[in-house]
Design a protein around this motif. Structure first.
Motif, PDB file in Angstrom:
ATOM      1  N   PHE A  26       0.856  -1.190   0.000  1.00  0.00           N
ATOM      2  CA  PHE A  26       0.000   0.000   0.000  1.00  0.00           C
ATOM      3  C   PHE A  26       0.891   1.238   0.000  1.00  0.00           C
ATOM      4  O   PHE A  26       1.629   1.488   0.958  1.00  0.00           O
ATOM      5  CB  PHE A  26      -0.902   0.002   1.234  1.00  0.00           C
ATOM      6  N   PHE A  27       0.840   2.001  -1.095  1.00  0.00           N
ATOM      7  CA  PHE A  27       1.593   3.248  -1.206  1.00  0.00           C
ATOM      8  C   PHE A  27       0.652   4.427  -0.992  1.00  0.00           C
ATOM      9  O   PHE A  27      -0.476   4.440  -1.486  1.00  0.00           O
ATOM     10  CB  PHE A  27       2.238   3.357  -2.588  1.00  0.00           C
ATOM     11  N   GLU A  28       1.127   5.426  -0.255  1.00  0.00           N
ATOM     12  CA  GLU A  28       0.322   6.621  -0.011  1.00  0.00           C
ATOM     13  C   GLU A  28       1.175   7.884  -0.135  1.00  0.00           C
ATOM     14  O   GLU A  28       2.297   7.945   0.380  1.00  0.00           O
ATOM     15  CB  GLU A  28      -0.293   6.577   1.390  1.00  0.00           C
ATOM     16  N   ARG A  29       0.613   8.866  -0.830  1.00  0.00           N
ATOM     17  CA  ARG A  29       1.171  10.220  -0.823  1.00  0.00           C
ATOM     18  C   ARG A  29       0.007  11.161  -0.521  1.00  0.00           C
ATOM     19  O   ARG A  29      -0.980  11.205  -1.252  1.00  0.00           O
ATOM     20  CB  ARG A  29       1.799  10.578  -2.160  1.00  0.00           C
ATOM     21  N   LYS A  30       0.127  11.905   0.564  1.00  0.00           N
ATOM     22  CA  LYS A  30      -0.985  12.750   1.004  1.00  0.00           C
ATOM     23  C   LYS A  30      -0.459  14.139   1.369  1.00  0.00           C
ATOM     24  O   LYS A  30       0.467  14.275   2.160  1.00  0.00           O
ATOM     25  CB  LYS A  30      -1.670  12.118   2.223  1.00  0.00           C
ATOM     26  N   VAL A  31      -1.077  15.149   0.777  1.00  0.00           N
ATOM     27  CA  VAL A  31      -0.748  16.540   1.080  1.00  0.00           C
ATOM     28  C   VAL A  31      -1.987  17.182   1.696  1.00  0.00           C
ATOM     29  O   VAL A  31      -3.069  17.156   1.096  1.00  0.00           O
ATOM     30  CB  VAL A  31      -0.327  17.314  -0.173  1.00  0.00           C
ATOM     31  N   SER A  32      -1.836  17.745   2.889  1.00  0.00           N
ATOM     32  CA  SER A  32      -2.971  18.352   3.580  1.00  0.00           C
ATOM     33  C   SER A  32      -2.664  19.791   3.952  1.00  0.00           C
ATOM     34  O   SER A  32      -1.503  20.170   4.161  1.00  0.00           O
ATOM     35  CB  SER A  32      -3.311  17.556   4.846  1.00  0.00           C
ATOM     36  N   ASN A  33      -3.713  20.598   4.018  1.00  0.00           N
ATOM     37  CA  ASN A  33      -3.595  21.995   4.420  1.00  0.00           C
ATOM     38  C   ASN A  33      -4.615  22.297   5.497  1.00  0.00           C
ATOM     39  O   ASN A  33      -5.778  21.883   5.385  1.00  0.00           O
ATOM     40  CB  ASN A  33      -3.835  22.922   3.222  1.00  0.00           C
ATOM     41  N   GLN A  34      -4.184  22.989   6.525  1.00  0.00           N
ATOM     42  CA  GLN A  34      -5.084  23.311   7.624  1.00  0.00           C
ATOM     43  C   GLN A  34      -4.875  24.758   8.061  1.00  0.00           C
ATOM     44  O   GLN A  34      -3.740  25.220   8.210  1.00  0.00           O
ATOM     45  CB  GLN A  34      -4.842  22.383   8.819  1.00  0.00           C
ATOM     46  N   LEU A  35      -5.972  25.467   8.247  1.00  0.00           N
ATOM     47  CA  LEU A  35      -5.945  26.816   8.796  1.00  0.00           C
ATOM     48  C   LEU A  35      -6.981  26.884   9.902  1.00  0.00           C
ATOM     49  O   LEU A  35      -8.094  26.362   9.754  1.00  0.00           O
ATOM     50  CB  LEU A  35      -6.280  27.883   7.749  1.00  0.00           C
ATOM     51  N   SER A  36      -6.640  27.513  11.016  1.00  0.00           N
ATOM     52  CA  SER A  36      -7.599  27.663  12.101  1.00  0.00           C
ATOM     53  C   SER A  36      -7.587  29.095  12.614  1.00  0.00           C
ATOM     54  O   SER A  36      -6.553  29.787  12.555  1.00  0.00           O
ATOM     55  CB  SER A  36      -7.284  26.698  13.247  1.00  0.00           C
ATOM     56  N   MET A  37      -8.742  29.540  13.090  1.00  0.00           N
ATOM     57  CA  MET A  37      -8.891  30.898  13.605  1.00  0.00           C
ATOM     58  C   MET A  37      -9.604  30.855  14.944  1.00  0.00           C
ATOM     59  O   MET A  37     -10.569  30.114  15.125  1.00  0.00           O
ATOM     60  CB  MET A  37      -9.674  31.762  12.612  1.00  0.00           C
ATOM     61  N   GLU A  38      -9.125  31.640  15.889  1.00  0.00           N
ATOM     62  CA  GLU A  38      -9.747  31.771  17.195  1.00  0.00           C
ATOM     63  C   GLU A  38      -9.549  33.199  17.668  1.00  0.00           C
ATOM     64  O   GLU A  38      -8.487  33.798  17.430  1.00  0.00           O
ATOM     65  CB  GLU A  38      -9.127  30.779  18.186  1.00  0.00           C
ATOM     66  N   SER A  39     -10.578  33.755  18.305  1.00  0.00           N
ATOM     67  CA  SER A  39     -10.531  35.153  18.748  1.00  0.00           C
ATOM     68  C   SER A  39     -10.220  36.091  17.590  1.00  0.00           C
ATOM     69  O   SER A  39      -9.471  37.062  17.745  1.00  0.00           O
ATOM     70  CB  SER A  39      -9.505  35.332  19.880  1.00  0.00           C
ATOM     71  N   SER A  40     -10.770  35.768  16.429  1.00  0.00           N
ATOM     72  CA  SER A  40     -10.624  36.571  15.203  1.00  0.00           C
ATOM     73  C   SER A  40      -9.176  36.662  14.720  1.00  0.00           C
ATOM     74  O   SER A  40      -8.830  37.546  13.934  1.00  0.00           O
ATOM     75  CB  SER A  40     -11.190  37.988  15.404  1.00  0.00           C
ATOM     76  N   LYS A  41      -8.344  35.738  15.186  1.00  0.00           N
ATOM     77  CA  LYS A  41      -6.948  35.708  14.751  1.00  0.00           C
ATOM     78  C   LYS A  41      -6.603  34.329  14.197  1.00  0.00           C
ATOM     79  O   LYS A  41      -7.033  33.316  14.756  1.00  0.00           O
ATOM     80  CB  LYS A  41      -6.006  36.041  15.921  1.00  0.00           C
ATOM     81  N   VAL A  42      -5.832  34.298  13.145  1.00  0.00           N
ATOM     82  CA  VAL A  42      -5.378  33.023  12.588  1.00  0.00           C
ATOM     83  C   VAL A  42      -4.370  32.406  13.548  1.00  0.00           C
ATOM     84  O   VAL A  42      -3.349  33.014  13.867  1.00  0.00           O
ATOM     85  CB  VAL A  42      -4.756  33.209  11.197  1.00  0.00           C
ATOM     86  N   GLU A  43      -4.689  31.213  14.037  1.00  0.00           N
ATOM     87  CA  GLU A  43      -3.831  30.542  15.011  1.00  0.00           C
ATOM     88  C   GLU A  43      -2.909  29.518  14.360  1.00  0.00           C
ATOM     89  O   GLU A  43      -1.791  29.305  14.811  1.00  0.00           O
ATOM     90  CB  GLU A  43      -4.697  29.836  16.064  1.00  0.00           C
ATOM     91  N   THR A  44      -3.390  28.873  13.300  1.00  0.00           N
ATOM     92  CA  THR A  44      -2.624  27.791  12.682  1.00  0.00           C
ATOM     93  C   THR A  44      -2.677  27.904  11.163  1.00  0.00           C
ATOM     94  O   THR A  44      -3.747  28.107  10.590  1.00  0.00           O
ATOM     95  CB  THR A  44      -3.197  26.413  13.084  1.00  0.00           C
ATOM     96  N   ASN A  50       2.527  13.382   3.803  1.00  0.00           N
ATOM     97  CA  ASN A  50       2.639  11.987   4.211  1.00  0.00           C
ATOM     98  C   ASN A  50       3.052  11.161   3.003  1.00  0.00           C
ATOM     99  O   ASN A  50       2.386  11.204   1.964  1.00  0.00           O
ATOM    100  CB  ASN A  50       1.280  11.507   4.726  1.00  0.00           C
ATOM    101  N   LEU A  51       4.134  10.419   3.120  1.00  0.00           N
ATOM    102  CA  LEU A  51       4.610   9.609   2.001  1.00  0.00           C
ATOM    103  C   LEU A  51       5.221   8.340   2.545  1.00  0.00           C
ATOM    104  O   LEU A  51       6.119   8.382   3.403  1.00  0.00           O
ATOM    105  CB  LEU A  51       5.660  10.380   1.192  1.00  0.00           C
ATOM    106  N   GLY A  52       4.723   7.198   2.083  1.00  0.00           N
ATOM    107  CA  GLY A  52       5.297   5.953   2.558  1.00  0.00           C
ATOM    108  C   GLY A  52       4.600   4.730   2.001  1.00  0.00           C
ATOM    109  O   GLY A  52       3.656   4.825   1.212  1.00  0.00           O
ATOM    110  N   VAL A  53       5.087   3.565   2.423  1.00  0.00           N
ATOM    111  CA  VAL A  53       4.578   2.279   1.953  1.00  0.00           C
ATOM    112  C   VAL A  53       4.361   1.355   3.139  1.00  0.00           C
ATOM    113  O   VAL A  53       5.219   1.258   4.030  1.00  0.00           O
ATOM    114  CB  VAL A  53       5.561   1.621   0.960  1.00  0.00           C
ATOM    115  N   GLY A  54       3.199   0.707   3.174  1.00  0.00           N
ATOM    116  CA  GLY A  54       2.929  -0.337   4.153  1.00  0.00           C
ATOM    117  C   GLY A  54       2.877  -1.684   3.462  1.00  0.00           C
ATOM    118  O   GLY A  54       2.359  -1.796   2.344  1.00  0.00           O
TER     119      GLY A  54
END
Length: 465
Positions: A26-44, A50-54
């Motif tokens: 099982f081969f996997e290549r995964k690209v993820s993007n995350q943005l978070s906001m709290e108190s009207s400010k971007v926190e993350t 992720n790249l690998g083989v099982g």
């Protein structure tokens, strides 16, 4: 192609060098993007890769699994040796020639997330935040989380299977917190689908913020819920989490074969009211839990679990299906290349019936309308559950009246299926993340509006209120 067919063949042969009946890569290549906001400010602002083989080897009931994030041939062969080391030698090791299969995806992506700049994604968060805060001055906090990912998988095995798939998912999660003195209530909206940035054409960010805030304010002004046994109308969409948690996991084949499910050895028996048909379907176009192939390379399919109240099937992966001499139902899933596959739900729901929501509500003299559910606890072996009602209302004389807060639903999944006496025609699905054995995968729940004729409602109403 990152891994050539020649390299894959070498890895599979090495995995079965000491014997074994089956080897899988099982081969996997995964690209993820995350943005978070709290108190009207971007926190993350975070990008993951992720790249690998099982590599999995099966010999009878014995399963060995090893993985690596190094795609060099030497590292892959060493991982294959580790996976196959525990196998007992026998003379029937067979490796079929790989034959690549191609499946056309019905999940068309209109706006690929990687083509959208982070500033544009940030604007989505800001719109949700501003919209929620503009509803009422009692909205004290707004938390917004955006995530998208593109996952490419390649699966090959010693039976000659060789397939690839791409999954693109986008989701937005908004939480609005309202406060008035000592009372604090939260409203949530969490749309997500197997699509790209076009998610926000169907779910405009300003509407998401507004709905989350309105839920919080409604519950802030609600009176404490009563405690009693009463009819409960469960709203469509995320109300399906009740079936998913209290019954769905008991219909996964590993639970059946371990004898830890109340549904074991009951195919053909009546397990629900005849109005209930329950389905797991990974083929629903662009739905959150959908895919073209599962994480073992088997085509996505629809599996009818309960038909007109009778138990008709379970959800199988390759290993549990092989044990019973049958084919997988396409429910082999894993969190990543680091995890072996296990039977998991995809998009699991109660099918629509013939009643309208108004007819269902109109049939209740005195009861509870559970418009949305949140967290809950379930005892897997029995199906006993407790779910929190995030947004609830009284039903009086066939009409929805005042909102109530602090309600919980206490019951038993198998028994509740028998007590469903009306099923609506308004099926809706909702996204979620399903946990099992330390693995989390995207899975959608769903149902139409339905009536459970009697259920224990736990409330916070004190005598005299």
């Amino acid at each position: 192609m990152v891994l050539s067919q020649e390299k894959i063949n070498q890895v599979l042969k090495t995995a079965l060098n000491k014997g074994g009946q089956f080897a899988e890569l099982f081969f996997e290549r995964k690209v993820s993007n995350q943005l978070s906001m709290e108190s009207s400010k971007v926190e993350t602002v975070k990008t993951g890769y992720n790249l690998g083989v099982g590599i999995r080897v099966i010999n009878g009931d014995q399963v060995s699994y090893a993985y690596t994030d190094d795609l060099a041939l030497e590292a892959l062969l060493e991982t294959a040796k580790v996976a196959g080391a525990a196998s007992k030698y026998h003379d029937n090791v067979v490796i079929n020639n790989l034959k690549k299969s191609k499946y056309d995806s019905p999940h068309q992506i209109q706006i690929r997330p990687e083509t959208i700049e982070k500033l544009k994604k940030k604007e989505v968060l800001e719109t949700v935040d501003q919209s929620a805060r503009g509803i009422d001055e009692r909205i004290q906090q707004v938390m917004v989380n955006y995530v998208d990912y593109t996952q490419e998988v390649l699966i090959a095995n010693s039976q000659g299977l060789f397939v690839e798939d791409e999954r693109v998912r986008t989701r937005l999660m908004a939480n609005a917190v309202a406060a008035d003195g000592q009372i604090i209530q939260t409203g949530r909206e969490t749309p997500g689908k197997h699509i790209g940035f076009e998610l926000f054409e169907e779910y405009p960010p300003e509407e998401i913020g507004k709905k989350a805030a309105e839920k919080a304010i409604t519950m802030l002004e609600a009176r404490p819920a009563p405690s009693a046994r009463m009819p409960v109308v469960v709203n469509h969409g995320f109300g399906g989490v009740l079936f998913h948690e209290a019954c769905g996991h008991g219909l996964e084949a590993d639970a059946i074969q371990k004898g830890s499910s109340v549904y074991a050895n009951r195919i053909g028996e009546k397990v629900a009211n005849e109005k209930v048909t329950a389905i797991d379907d990974a083929t629903i176009v662009n739905e959150w839990g959908a895919f073209v192939i599962d994480d073992e390379g088997h085509p996505a399919q629809e599996t009818v679990l309960i038909q007109d109240g009778k138990l008709t099937d379970y959800m199988y992966d390759f290993k549990t299906a092989k044990k019973e001499g049958r084919e997988s139902t396409g429910n082999g899933r894993r969190q990543s290349y680091r995890n072996p596959p296990i039977p998991r739900m995809t998009n699991t729901f109660i099918a629509p019936g013939e009643s309208t929501p108004d007819e269902i509500i109109g049939s209740v003299d005195k009861g509870l309308y559970a418009k949305s559910l949140s967290g809950g606890q379930v005892e897997p072996a029995t199906g006993d559950y407790t779910f929190t009602v995030a947004e609830g209302y009284l039903i009086e004389n066939g009409k929805i009246t005042e909102p109530v807060r602090g309600a919980t639903l206490v019951g038993n999944g198998p028994k509740s299926l028998h007590r469903i006496t009306m099923v609506g025609n308004d099926l809706k699905h909702a996204p979620g993340m399903c946990g099992k054995e330390g693995q989390s995968v995207p899975a959608a729940v769903g149902q139409p509006t339905l009536l459970i004729e009697e259920l224990t409602v736990g409330g916070t109403e004190r005598e005299g209120e």
